[in-house]
Design an enzyme around this catalytic site. Sequence first.
Site, PDB file in Angstrom:
ATOM      1  N   SER A  39      76.340  37.845   3.754  1.00 29.16           N
ATOM      2  CA  SER A  39      75.319  38.524   2.968  1.00 29.16           C
ATOM      3  C   SER A  39      75.185  39.950   3.476  1.00 29.16           C
ATOM      4  O   SER A  39      75.455  40.244   4.634  1.00 29.16           O
ATOM      5  CB  SER A  39      73.978  37.796   3.051  1.00 29.16           C
ATOM      6  OG  SER A  39      73.498  37.799   4.377  1.00 29.16           O
ATOM      7  N   HIS A  43      69.193  49.291   2.778  1.00 32.97           N
ATOM      8  CA  HIS A  43      67.977  50.033   2.466  1.00 32.97           C
ATOM      9  C   HIS A  43      68.264  51.512   2.738  1.00 32.97           C
ATOM     10  O   HIS A  43      68.462  51.908   3.881  1.00 32.97           O
ATOM     11  CB  HIS A  43      66.797  49.575   3.338  1.00 32.97           C
ATOM     12  CG  HIS A  43      66.300  48.213   2.992  1.00 32.97           C
ATOM     13  ND1 HIS A  43      65.674  47.934   1.809  1.00 32.97           N
ATOM     14  CD2 HIS A  43      66.325  47.058   3.692  1.00 32.97           C
ATOM     15  CE1 HIS A  43      65.314  46.667   1.784  1.00 32.97           C
ATOM     16  NE2 HIS A  43      65.713  46.105   2.909  1.00 32.97           N
ATOM     17  N   HIS A  53      71.636  44.460  -2.600  1.00 33.93           N
ATOM     18  CA  HIS A  53      71.808  43.201  -1.884  1.00 33.93           C
ATOM     19  C   HIS A  53      72.941  42.414  -2.525  1.00 33.93           C
ATOM     20  O   HIS A  53      73.112  42.437  -3.739  1.00 33.93           O
ATOM     21  CB  HIS A  53      70.496  42.403  -1.969  1.00 33.93           C
ATOM     22  CG  HIS A  53      70.660  40.956  -1.670  1.00 33.93           C
ATOM     23  ND1 HIS A  53      70.749  40.004  -2.665  1.00 33.93           N
ATOM     24  CD2 HIS A  53      70.765  40.293  -0.499  1.00 33.93           C
ATOM     25  CE1 HIS A  53      70.885  38.807  -2.097  1.00 33.93           C
ATOM     26  NE2 HIS A  53      70.906  38.957  -0.795  1.00 33.93           N
ATOM     27  N   ASN A  55      75.234  38.526  -1.718  1.00 30.94           N
ATOM     28  CA  ASN A  55      75.638  37.430  -0.840  1.00 30.94           C
ATOM     29  C   ASN A  55      76.610  36.526  -1.571  1.00 30.94           C
ATOM     30  O   ASN A  55      76.570  36.399  -2.785  1.00 30.94           O
ATOM     31  CB  ASN A  55      74.433  36.672  -0.262  1.00 30.94           C
ATOM     32  CG  ASN A  55      73.854  35.653  -1.207  1.00 30.94           C
ATOM     33  OD1 ASN A  55      74.535  34.734  -1.646  1.00 30.94           O
ATOM     34  ND2 ASN A  55      72.588  35.801  -1.524  1.00 30.94           N
ATOM     35  N   ARG A  57      78.767  32.683  -0.849  1.00 33.25           N
ATOM     36  CA  ARG A  57      78.830  31.523   0.024  1.00 33.25           C
ATOM     37  C   ARG A  57      79.755  30.459  -0.561  1.00 33.25           C
ATOM     38  O   ARG A  57      79.963  30.393  -1.769  1.00 33.25           O
ATOM     39  CB  ARG A  57      77.438  30.962   0.271  1.00 33.25           C
ATOM     40  CG  ARG A  57      76.686  30.626  -0.978  1.00 33.25           C
ATOM     41  CD  ARG A  57      75.175  30.463  -0.715  1.00 33.25           C
ATOM     42  NE  ARG A  57      74.467  30.249  -1.962  1.00 33.25           N
ATOM     43  CZ  ARG A  57      74.087  31.194  -2.790  1.00 33.25           C
ATOM     44  NH1 ARG A  57      74.340  32.448  -2.509  1.00 33.25           N
ATOM     45  NH2 ARG A  57      73.459  30.906  -3.911  1.00 33.25           N
ATOM     46  N   HIS A  94      74.845  46.964 -14.492  1.00 27.36           N
ATOM     47  CA  HIS A  94      75.014  45.756 -15.296  1.00 27.36           C
ATOM     48  C   HIS A  94      76.382  45.702 -15.977  1.00 27.36           C
ATOM     49  O   HIS A  94      76.939  44.618 -16.163  1.00 27.36           O
ATOM     50  CB  HIS A  94      73.868  45.611 -16.297  1.00 27.36           C
ATOM     51  CG  HIS A  94      72.608  45.171 -15.634  1.00 27.36           C
ATOM     52  ND1 HIS A  94      72.411  43.886 -15.203  1.00 27.36           N
ATOM     53  CD2 HIS A  94      71.492  45.860 -15.287  1.00 27.36           C
ATOM     54  CE1 HIS A  94      71.230  43.776 -14.644  1.00 27.36           C
ATOM     55  NE2 HIS A  94      70.650  44.967 -14.672  1.00 27.36           N
ATOM     56  N   HIS A 124      53.784  35.554  -8.380  1.00 30.87           N
ATOM     57  CA  HIS A 124      52.364  35.819  -8.119  1.00 30.87           C
ATOM     58  C   HIS A 124      51.964  37.251  -8.490  1.00 30.87           C
ATOM     59  O   HIS A 124      50.799  37.530  -8.682  1.00 30.87           O
ATOM     60  CB  HIS A 124      52.027  35.510  -6.658  1.00 30.87           C
ATOM     61  CG  HIS A 124      52.721  36.409  -5.674  1.00 30.87           C
ATOM     62  ND1 HIS A 124      54.070  36.307  -5.400  1.00 30.87           N
ATOM     63  CD2 HIS A 124      52.257  37.425  -4.940  1.00 30.87           C
ATOM     64  CE1 HIS A 124      54.398  37.223  -4.512  1.00 30.87           C
ATOM     65  NE2 HIS A 124      53.310  37.923  -4.213  1.00 30.87           N
TER      66      HIS A 124
END
Length: 193
Positions: A39, A43, A53, A55, A57, A94, A124
Amino acid sequence: VFEHAAVNFSHTRGDHMPATATQRRPELAGRSYEAVSVSQIVHPRNPYVPTAHANFRFFLAADDSAAHEDIWWFGGGFDLTPYYGFAEDAIDWHRAARDACAPFGDDLYPEFKQACDEYFYLKHRREPRGIGGIFFDDFDRGGFDSALAFVRSVSRAYLDAYLPIVRRRRETAYGEREREFQLYRRGRYVEFN
């Protein structure tokens, strides 16, 4: 250019799958496993350069008895979190994701873009973490060679998409106001994690 950046690699093995890992996939119970992951997070110092970002796997659940075939899959993706958005950057980002997926099926980009948008949503706060990208899991379509080729395509597209944005924005002048906003928004990024 980059204030904080990290590349993390892990390679883990175990004799049997933990119970929490088999709740969703009970057919994996009792199998040994191996997982490899890389990963990366960047910043930037300049608020006009977005955080990025990625990652990737690979997971293998082996059947040590040889009664059944091994179960494997890939997962990963990449996403972009601008502090100050530019339409050109979003379009290029994109487009690179779409083009990386295209050789493996026209349905992949819309599916994985939606998965990214849903995954990186701060429920939230009722807001996305950034402008998204692509996100996939349990990916084994087309067999191992095809799935691996897909992951390679996407991982290469990440740099092909991000570096031109960095080059375009890294010299953009900014002041304390923009820097404070960047740190405020970076808090949302940390909050998600």
